[in-house]
Scaffold this motif. Structure first.
Motif, PDB file in Angstrom:
ATOM      1  N   PRO A  21       0.808  -1.217   0.000  1.00 64.12           N
ATOM      2  CA  PRO A  21       0.000   0.000   0.000  1.00 64.12           C
ATOM      3  C   PRO A  21       0.848   1.276   0.000  1.00 64.12           C
ATOM      4  O   PRO A  21       1.847   1.365   0.703  1.00 64.12           O
ATOM      5  N   VAL A  22       0.430   2.219  -0.807  1.00 68.51           N
ATOM      6  CA  VAL A  22       0.961   3.576  -0.754  1.00 68.51           C
ATOM      7  C   VAL A  22      -0.069   4.359   0.049  1.00 68.51           C
ATOM      8  O   VAL A  22      -1.240   4.417  -0.327  1.00 68.51           O
ATOM      9  N   ILE A  23       0.367   4.911   1.162  1.00 65.41           N
ATOM     10  CA  ILE A  23      -0.541   5.569   2.101  1.00 65.41           C
ATOM     11  C   ILE A  23      -0.274   7.063   2.102  1.00 65.41           C
ATOM     12  O   ILE A  23       0.830   7.495   2.417  1.00 65.41           O
ATOM     13  N   PHE A  24      -1.298   7.822   1.753  1.00 64.00           N
ATOM     14  CA  PHE A  24      -1.203   9.283   1.727  1.00 64.00           C
ATOM     15  C   PHE A  24      -1.700   9.824   3.054  1.00 64.00           C
ATOM     16  O   PHE A  24      -2.780   9.483   3.509  1.00 64.00           O
ATOM     17  N   VAL A  25      -0.887  10.706   3.667  1.00 63.97           N
ATOM     18  CA  VAL A  25      -1.209  11.201   4.994  1.00 63.97           C
ATOM     19  C   VAL A  25      -1.490  12.701   5.020  1.00 63.97           C
ATOM     20  O   VAL A  25      -1.760  13.261   6.057  1.00 63.97           O
ATOM     21  N   VAL A  74      -8.029   4.167  -5.146  1.00 65.56           N
ATOM     22  CA  VAL A  74      -7.689   4.834  -3.891  1.00 65.56           C
ATOM     23  C   VAL A  74      -8.854   4.614  -2.939  1.00 65.56           C
ATOM     24  O   VAL A  74     -10.009   4.799  -3.314  1.00 65.56           O
ATOM     25  N   ILE A  75      -8.546   4.195  -1.706  1.00 65.42           N
ATOM     26  CA  ILE A  75      -9.605   3.999  -0.717  1.00 65.42           C
ATOM     27  C   ILE A  75      -9.460   5.015   0.417  1.00 65.42           C
ATOM     28  O   ILE A  75      -8.372   5.500   0.703  1.00 65.42           O
ATOM     29  N   ILE A  93      -3.765  -5.869   7.633  1.00 66.28           N
ATOM     30  CA  ILE A  93      -4.826  -6.272   6.706  1.00 66.28           C
ATOM     31  C   ILE A  93      -4.670  -5.550   5.374  1.00 66.28           C
ATOM     32  O   ILE A  93      -4.788  -6.156   4.304  1.00 66.28           O
ATOM     33  N   LEU A  94      -4.384  -4.252   5.410  1.00 62.66           N
ATOM     34  CA  LEU A  94      -4.203  -3.502   4.174  1.00 62.66           C
ATOM     35  C   LEU A  94      -3.010  -4.028   3.374  1.00 62.66           C
ATOM     36  O   LEU A  94      -3.074  -4.144   2.149  1.00 62.66           O
ATOM     37  N   VAL A  95      -1.941  -4.370   4.064  1.00 64.18           N
ATOM     38  CA  VAL A  95      -0.755  -4.917   3.388  1.00 64.18           C
ATOM     39  C   VAL A  95      -1.096  -6.240   2.714  1.00 64.18           C
ATOM     40  O   VAL A  95      -0.760  -6.467   1.546  1.00 64.18           O
ATOM     41  N   LEU A  96      -1.760  -7.132   3.428  1.00 66.00           N
ATOM     42  CA  LEU A  96      -2.120  -8.435   2.857  1.00 66.00           C
ATOM     43  C   LEU A  96      -3.046  -8.300   1.657  1.00 66.00           C
ATOM     44  O   LEU A  96      -2.877  -8.991   0.650  1.00 66.00           O
ATOM     45  N   CYS A  97      -4.014  -7.408   1.756  1.00 65.15           N
ATOM     46  CA  CYS A  97      -4.952  -7.198   0.645  1.00 65.15           C
ATOM     47  C   CYS A  97      -4.245  -6.619  -0.574  1.00 65.15           C
ATOM     48  O   CYS A  97      -4.526  -7.006  -1.711  1.00 65.15           O
ATOM     49  N   ASN A 102      -3.779  -4.412  -6.055  1.00 66.38           N
ATOM     50  CA  ASN A 102      -3.123  -3.135  -5.779  1.00 66.38           C
ATOM     51  C   ASN A 102      -4.122  -1.997  -5.569  1.00 66.38           C
ATOM     52  O   ASN A 102      -5.089  -1.864  -6.314  1.00 66.38           O
ATOM     53  N   PHE A 103      -3.855  -1.185  -4.546  1.00 65.56           N
ATOM     54  CA  PHE A 103      -4.661   0.009  -4.264  1.00 65.56           C
ATOM     55  C   PHE A 103      -3.812   0.987  -3.468  1.00 65.56           C
ATOM     56  O   PHE A 103      -2.724   0.657  -3.008  1.00 65.56           O
ATOM     57  N   GLN A 104      -4.323   2.191  -3.316  1.00 66.73           N
ATOM     58  CA  GLN A 104      -3.683   3.222  -2.510  1.00 66.73           C
ATOM     59  C   GLN A 104      -4.645   3.619  -1.408  1.00 66.73           C
ATOM     60  O   GLN A 104      -5.847   3.355  -1.494  1.00 66.73           O
ATOM     61  N   VAL A 105      -4.115   4.268  -0.379  1.00 72.57           N
ATOM     62  CA  VAL A 105      -4.902   4.563   0.819  1.00 72.57           C
ATOM     63  C   VAL A 105      -4.751   6.032   1.206  1.00 72.57           C
ATOM     64  O   VAL A 105      -3.650   6.576   1.157  1.00 72.57           O
TER      65      VAL A 105
END
Length: 140
Positions: A21-25, A74-75, A93-97, A102-105
């Motif tokens: 996951p690429v996580i935008f903060v 993107v979720i 969970i996000l890593v496993l999914c 592939n998705f971004q967060v």
């Protein structure tokens, strides 16, 4: 494992990062408008599962929802995952999914000193996650 980059470095994400996951903060994340909210979709799946079985089925529920989205989606808005009754590791969970689809967060909390933080310290659903302990890329 995990690391942080700035928004300007975001275009440099390598192919090895596509299965994590690429996580935008950022508060004003530029991709927020195209993000898919998960809370309602997840609640609809969870309501069909007995309460005592929800924690063990959470990863499967999240994966089924995400697999229904286009690759690279993107979720956002997945606060239901932080419910203390579930006692799950949301980032894991996000890593496993993401390894399967592939998705971004867009993170529903904040970043501070190498940690992703959800909620305020006085809140029952308060969680901290050390980025270095997860196979993620954070855009701060």
């Amino acid at each position: 494992m995990g690391y942080c980059i700035t928004t300007s470095q975001c275009e440099c994400i390598s192919e090895k990062d596509l299965l994590k996951p690429v996580i935008f903060v950022q508060k004003n994340c530029p991709i927020k408008d195209k993000a898919v909210p998960l809370n309602v979709l997840l609640a609809k799946k969870l309501i069909a599962i007995d309460e005592e079985d929800r924690s063990t089925n959470m990863a499967d529920c999240v994966l089924k929802i995400i697999q229904g989205l286009p690759v690279g989606s993107v979720i956002k808005d997945f606060d239901v995952l932080f419910n203390p009754a579930y006692a799950i590791d949301v980032l894991q969970i996000l890593v496993l999914c993401c390894k399967q689809h592939n998705f971004q967060v867009i993170w529903p909390g904040r970043y501070d000193n190498g940690k992703l933080i959800y909620a305020d310290v006085d809140s029952l659903d308060y969680k901290t996650y050390r980025i270095e302990n997860y196979d993620i890329t954070c855009v701060v």
